[in-house]
Motif scaffolding. Sequence first.
Motif, short mmCIF file in Angstrom:
data_model
loop_
_atom_site.label_atom_id
_atom_site.label_comp_id
_atom_site.label_asym_id
_atom_site.label_seq_id
_atom_site.Cartn_x
_atom_site.Cartn_y
_atom_site.Cartn_z
N PHE A 1 13.48 -12.84 0.39
CA PHE A 1 14.81 -12.52 0.92
C PHE A 1 15.62 -11.72 -0.10
O PHE A 1 16.24 -10.71 0.24
CB PHE A 1 15.58 -13.78 1.31
N ALA A 2 15.59 -12.15 -1.35
CA ALA A 2 16.38 -11.48 -2.39
C ALA A 2 15.99 -10.02 -2.56
O ALA A 2 16.84 -9.18 -2.87
CB ALA A 2 16.23 -12.23 -3.72
N ALA A 3 14.71 -9.70 -2.35
CA ALA A 3 14.22 -8.34 -2.57
C ALA A 3 14.12 -7.50 -1.30
O ALA A 3 13.80 -6.32 -1.37
CB ALA A 3 12.85 -8.40 -3.25
N ASP A 4 14.41 -8.09 -0.16
CA ASP A 4 14.25 -7.42 1.14
C ASP A 4 15.31 -6.34 1.32
O ASP A 4 16.51 -6.62 1.44
CB ASP A 4 14.35 -8.46 2.26
N ARG A 5 14.88 -5.09 1.39
CA ARG A 5 15.81 -3.97 1.55
C ARG A 5 16.52 -3.99 2.91
O ARG A 5 17.57 -3.39 3.06
CB ARG A 5 15.06 -2.64 1.39
N ASP A 6 15.94 -4.67 3.90
CA ASP A 6 16.54 -4.73 5.23
C ASP A 6 17.46 -5.93 5.42
O ASP A 6 18.12 -6.06 6.44
CB ASP A 6 15.44 -4.77 6.30
N ALA A 7 17.50 -6.83 4.44
CA ALA A 7 18.37 -8.01 4.51
C ALA A 7 19.68 -7.71 3.77
O ALA A 7 19.72 -6.83 2.90
CB ALA A 7 17.67 -9.22 3.89
N PRO A 8 20.74 -8.42 4.09
CA PRO A 8 22.06 -8.10 3.51
C PRO A 8 22.31 -8.70 2.13
O PRO A 8 23.42 -9.10 1.83
CB PRO A 8 23.02 -8.67 4.54
N HIS A 9 21.30 -8.76 1.27
CA HIS A 9 21.50 -9.29 -0.08
C HIS A 9 21.37 -8.23 -1.16
O HIS A 9 22.18 -8.17 -2.08
CB HIS A 9 20.50 -10.41 -0.38
N LEU A 10 20.37 -7.42 -1.07
CA LEU A 10 20.03 -6.51 -2.16
C LEU A 10 21.17 -5.55 -2.51
O LEU A 10 21.50 -5.38 -3.69
CB LEU A 10 18.76 -5.73 -1.80
N GLN A 11 21.81 -4.95 -1.51
CA GLN A 11 22.89 -4.00 -1.81
C GLN A 11 24.10 -4.67 -2.46
O GLN A 11 24.62 -4.17 -3.46
CB GLN A 11 23.30 -3.21 -0.57
N PRO A 12 24.58 -5.83 -1.94
CA PRO A 12 25.69 -6.49 -2.65
C PRO A 12 25.33 -6.86 -4.09
O PRO A 12 26.18 -6.75 -4.98
CB PRO A 12 25.95 -7.74 -1.80
N TRP A 13 24.08 -7.26 -4.32
CA TRP A 13 23.67 -7.58 -5.69
C TRP A 13 23.72 -6.33 -6.57
O TRP A 13 24.25 -6.36 -7.68
CB TRP A 13 22.27 -8.19 -5.69
N ARG A 14 23.22 -5.25 -6.05
CA ARG A 14 23.26 -4.00 -6.83
C ARG A 14 24.70 -3.56 -7.08
O ARG A 14 25.03 -3.10 -8.18
CB ARG A 14 22.48 -2.90 -6.10
N ASP A 15 25.56 -3.69 -6.07
CA ASP A 15 26.97 -3.34 -6.24
C ASP A 15 27.60 -4.17 -7.34
O ASP A 15 28.34 -3.65 -8.18
CB ASP A 15 27.75 -3.54 -4.94
N PHE A 16 27.32 -5.47 -7.34
CA PHE A 16 27.86 -6.34 -8.39
C PHE A 16 27.37 -5.88 -9.76
O PHE A 16 28.15 -5.77 -10.70
CB PHE A 16 27.46 -7.81 -8.17
N MET A 17 26.07 -5.61 -9.86
CA MET A 17 25.48 -5.21 -11.15
C MET A 17 26.12 -3.92 -11.68
O MET A 17 26.30 -3.78 -12.88
CB MET A 17 23.97 -5.04 -11.01
N HIS A 18 26.46 -3.01 -10.77
CA HIS A 18 27.01 -1.72 -11.20
C HIS A 18 28.51 -1.76 -11.46
O HIS A 18 29.01 -0.98 -12.25
CB HIS A 18 26.69 -0.62 -10.19
N THR A 19 29.23 -2.64 -10.78
CA THR A 19 30.69 -2.60 -10.90
C THR A 19 31.28 -3.71 -11.76
O THR A 19 32.32 -3.50 -12.38
CB THR A 19 31.37 -2.65 -9.52
N LEU A 20 30.65 -4.89 -11.80
CA LEU A 20 31.27 -6.01 -12.50
C LEU A 20 30.49 -6.52 -13.71
O LEU A 20 31.09 -7.10 -14.61
CB LEU A 20 31.52 -7.17 -11.54
N LEU A 21 29.18 -6.34 -13.73
CA LEU A 21 28.40 -6.85 -14.85
C LEU A 21 28.87 -6.22 -16.16
O LEU A 21 29.03 -5.01 -16.24
CB LEU A 21 26.91 -6.58 -14.65
N GLY A 22 29.13 -7.05 -17.12
CA GLY A 22 29.57 -6.57 -18.43
C GLY A 22 31.08 -6.51 -18.57
O GLY A 22 31.58 -6.35 -19.68
N SER A 23 31.81 -6.66 -17.46
CA SER A 23 33.27 -6.61 -17.54
C SER A 23 33.83 -7.92 -18.09
O SER A 23 34.96 -7.95 -18.58
CB SER A 23 33.87 -6.33 -16.16
N GLY A 24 33.05 -9.00 -17.97
CA GLY A 24 33.53 -10.30 -18.42
C GLY A 24 34.48 -10.97 -17.46
O GLY A 24 34.90 -12.10 -17.68
N SER A 25 34.83 -10.30 -16.37
CA SER A 25 35.82 -10.87 -15.46
C SER A 25 35.22 -11.88 -14.48
O SER A 25 35.87 -12.85 -14.11
CB SER A 25 36.56 -9.77 -14.70
N VAL A 26 33.99 -11.63 -14.04
CA VAL A 26 33.34 -12.51 -13.08
C VAL A 26 31.94 -12.85 -13.59
O VAL A 26 31.16 -11.95 -13.92
CB VAL A 26 33.23 -11.84 -11.68
#
Length: 158
Positions: free
Chosen positions: A85-110
């Motif tokens: 499920f986590a890796a399924d490109r057709d399921a609604p998980h992978l894109q939100p995870w990638r978005d989080f990794m690109h926008t918030l990871l390393g900011s220390g806020s979340v």
Amino acid sequence: MGAKVFPGRYTAAVDRTDVTVFVIGMRANRWWQVGRVLRVARRMPAMLRHLSAHPEAGMLGCESWLGRTTILLSYWESPEHLQRFAADRDAPHLQPWRDFMHTLLGSGSVGVWHETYQVPASGMEAIYADMPLFGLAAATAHEPVGPGRNTARQRLGR
């Protein structure tokens, strides 16, 4: 608040050899960043609707709590179902995870965390007293506590 309460004592009746328990959450590391947690968390309902509509994905059930630290406790058929499920490109998980990794990871806020446990049925024990269907019993099966199952030790078969 409208869930049916089952008076008395109940336990989970697990009819499988094991259950994969997955706990995931987020935390606003600075209280004023709670809004960022909520913006990320608002994508979870689509994932849960998808999993409910696709039982073959392997999620058996879940419970969630929302606050400065959000927590989703879920029960799965196997670690492989969860990973698929986590890796399924057709399921609604992978894109939100990638978005989080690109926008918030390393900011220390979340902060984000997860833990996965594959638990043999012989190692699980549950009790629900005057509760609605909840947790492991809601994800598997729910039965009254009967003779020989009154204590945690008895329910664990020890």
